[in-house]
Design a protein around this motif. Structure first.
Motif, short mmCIF file in Angstrom:
data_model
loop_
_atom_site.label_atom_id
_atom_site.label_comp_id
_atom_site.label_asym_id
_atom_site.label_seq_id
_atom_site.Cartn_x
_atom_site.Cartn_y
_atom_site.Cartn_z
N VAL A 220 0.86 -1.18 0.00
CA VAL A 220 0.00 0.00 0.00
C VAL A 220 0.90 1.23 0.00
CG1 VAL A 220 -1.87 1.23 1.16
CG2 VAL A 220 -1.71 -1.27 1.36
N LEU A 221 0.74 2.09 -1.01
CA LEU A 221 1.58 3.27 -1.16
C LEU A 221 0.77 4.52 -0.83
CD1 LEU A 221 3.34 2.46 -4.56
CD2 LEU A 221 3.88 1.64 -2.27
N PHE A 222 1.37 5.41 -0.04
CA PHE A 222 0.75 6.69 0.30
C PHE A 222 1.58 7.81 -0.30
CE2 PHE A 222 -1.09 3.99 3.52
CZ PHE A 222 -2.33 4.56 3.81
N VAL A 223 0.93 8.69 -1.06
CA VAL A 223 1.56 9.93 -1.50
C VAL A 223 1.02 11.03 -0.60
CG1 VAL A 223 1.83 11.60 -3.37
CG2 VAL A 223 1.78 9.15 -3.89
N LEU A 224 1.91 11.70 0.12
CA LEU A 224 1.54 12.70 1.11
C LEU A 224 1.97 14.09 0.63
CD1 LEU A 224 2.73 10.55 4.10
CD2 LEU A 224 0.36 11.03 3.55
N PRO A 225 1.28 15.14 1.05
CA PRO A 225 1.57 16.46 0.50
C PRO A 225 2.87 17.10 0.98
CG PRO A 225 -0.18 16.60 2.13
CD PRO A 225 0.08 15.14 1.90
N GLY A 226 3.44 16.66 2.11
CA GLY A 226 4.65 17.30 2.60
C GLY A 226 5.45 16.42 3.54
N ALA A 227 6.70 16.83 3.78
CA ALA A 227 7.62 16.02 4.59
C ALA A 227 7.16 15.95 6.05
CB ALA A 227 9.02 16.61 4.50
N LYS A 228 6.63 17.04 6.59
CA LYS A 228 6.20 17.04 7.99
C LYS A 228 5.05 16.05 8.19
CE LYS A 228 4.53 20.04 11.70
NZ LYS A 228 4.16 21.43 12.09
N ARG A 229 4.09 16.06 7.30
CA ARG A 229 2.96 15.13 7.41
C ARG A 229 3.45 13.69 7.25
NH1 ARG A 229 -2.60 15.35 7.43
NH2 ARG A 229 -3.76 13.81 6.22
N GLN A 230 4.42 13.48 6.38
CA GLN A 230 4.98 12.14 6.19
C GLN A 230 5.65 11.66 7.47
OE1 GLN A 230 7.53 9.90 2.76
NE2 GLN A 230 8.43 11.78 3.53
N THR A 231 6.46 12.51 8.09
CA THR A 231 7.14 12.13 9.33
C THR A 231 6.14 11.81 10.42
OG1 THR A 231 9.07 13.48 8.77
CG2 THR A 231 8.78 12.89 11.08
N ASN A 232 5.11 12.63 10.56
CA ASN A 232 4.10 12.41 11.59
C ASN A 232 3.31 11.12 11.32
OD1 ASN A 232 4.79 14.76 12.92
ND2 ASN A 232 3.24 16.01 11.90
N PHE A 233 3.10 10.81 10.05
CA PHE A 233 2.39 9.58 9.70
C PHE A 233 3.21 8.37 10.12
CE2 PHE A 233 1.08 6.51 6.20
CZ PHE A 233 -0.12 6.17 6.80
N HIS A 234 4.51 8.39 9.83
CA HIS A 234 5.36 7.27 10.23
C HIS A 234 5.45 7.15 11.74
CE1 HIS A 234 7.21 5.61 6.50
NE2 HIS A 234 6.79 6.76 6.00
N ARG A 235 5.47 8.28 12.43
CA ARG A 235 5.51 8.25 13.89
C ARG A 235 4.23 7.61 14.44
NH1 ARG A 235 6.26 13.39 14.77
NH2 ARG A 235 8.54 13.21 14.76
N LEU A 236 3.11 7.94 13.83
CA LEU A 236 1.84 7.36 14.26
C LEU A 236 1.80 5.86 13.98
CD1 LEU A 236 -0.87 8.27 15.48
CD2 LEU A 236 -1.72 8.62 13.15
N LEU A 237 2.32 5.44 12.84
CA LEU A 237 2.36 4.01 12.51
C LEU A 237 3.26 3.25 13.48
CD1 LEU A 237 2.61 4.09 8.60
CD2 LEU A 237 0.64 3.41 9.97
N ALA A 238 4.38 3.86 13.84
CA ALA A 238 5.32 3.20 14.76
C ALA A 238 4.68 2.93 16.12
CB ALA A 238 6.57 4.06 14.93
N GLY A 239 3.71 3.76 16.49
CA GLY A 239 3.03 3.57 17.76
C GLY A 239 1.91 2.55 17.70
#
Length: 291
Positions: A220-239
């Motif tokens: 599953v691939l996600f295209v996100l609008p910016g680097a900050k949102r991408q980092t926060n998304f990965h942080r949320l997934l890690a939790g």
């Protein structure tokens, strides 16, 4: 503000195109024109740039052909009024193009009024930019395949077809199959514009887990609008490791794709720190069920 489709207005003034007009128009269409009609029927709207990358090698040649097809009523086009500057035309099927494509695919022939109404609704659709973003992703990938030996976009499904194939268990924005040097990777695409809470993006993964449990294990691939949102998304997934269990999830950003293309090593794999090429994404293992 969006201008009404000119071709639709002209058709109303000059009288609706007839079946005879469609028969006459199709004699002047090339195989490339017919391929364009099929693309627009499947993906609803494409910009001139996107059409050029998929079907042409020269921007000027593409522009002239699109203008000619629009003038004949095979295509329709519209664009928003923005200040300052202007916006690329968005192309869709015109009355004659829709009639010809329907006949080609053995579907009911639409009336010119129906086609004009669909074009107007499309031009006012608040999800239009989201649709064009999805199509930009796939046309960029298609173009990479056209210009790089050994690479090819084998499949490009729209949201409707991808969702139907998933039996509505998941609702991807698209589905693709990418081949590079003999290796093929299948993937679902989620194109994010930043209007939803990140928790909503994570919730979408539950549907993909259910698909995997049913035997469909695809990245599953996600295209996100910016680097900050991408980092926060990965942080949320890690939790939430349980949500990721058994899935291959990777992300990139609009800026990354603008600097490279979807085939490049722009994919940040969830749970890892490095980025990989699209063709190198691991396929998730199939679900195992106790006997």
């Amino acid at each position: 503000m969006t201008r009404p489709p000119r071709q639709a207005v002209k058709a109303c003034r000059a009288g609706s195109p007839s079946i005879a007009d469609a028969i006459a128009a199709q004699r002047q269409l090339t195989p490339r024109d017919l391929e364009l009609l099929a693309l627009l029927a499947a993906h609803r709207a494409l910009t001139a740039h996107q059409i050029t990358r998929v079907l042409f090698t020269d921007t000027n040649t593409a522009r002239k052909r699109l203008v000619l097809l629009t003038g004949r009523g095979v295509l329709a086009r519209f664009r928003g009024c923005i200040r300052p500057g202007s916006q690329q035309y968005r192309y869709t099927l015109g009355p004659l193009g829709a009639m010809i494509h329907a006949a080609t695919t053995d579907k009911p022939i639409p009336t010119p009024r129906t086609v004009a109404e669909k074009t107007l609704k499309l031009s006012r659709n608040p999800q239009l930019e989201h649709l064009l973003g999805i199509n930009e992703f796939f046309t960029d990938l298609y173009h990479h395949g056209r210009t790089n030996p050994g690479c090819e976009l084998l499949e490009w499904w729209n949201e409707r077809d991808a969702t139907q194939a998933c039996a509505n268990i998941a609702r991807p924005d698209g589905y693709g199959e990418w081949s590079e040097n003999g290796h093929t990777v299948r993937f679902f695409l989620e194109y994010d514009t930043g209007t939803e809470e990140l928790s909503r993006l994570v919730d979408k993964l539950h549907g993909y887990r259910d698909l995997r449990d049913g035997g469909i294990a695809i990245p599953v691939l996600f295209v996100l609008p910016g680097a900050k949102r991408q980092t926060n998304f990965h942080r949320l997934l890690a939790g939430q490791p349980a949500t990721l269990s058994g899935l291959t999830v990777a992300t990139t950003t609009g800026a990354d794709l603008a600097a490279a293309d979807p085939a490049a090593p722009v994919w940040w794999l969830a749970g890892h720190t490095t980025r990989c090429r699209l063709a190198a994404l691991p396929t998730p293992p199939p679900a195992t069920h106790a006997a």
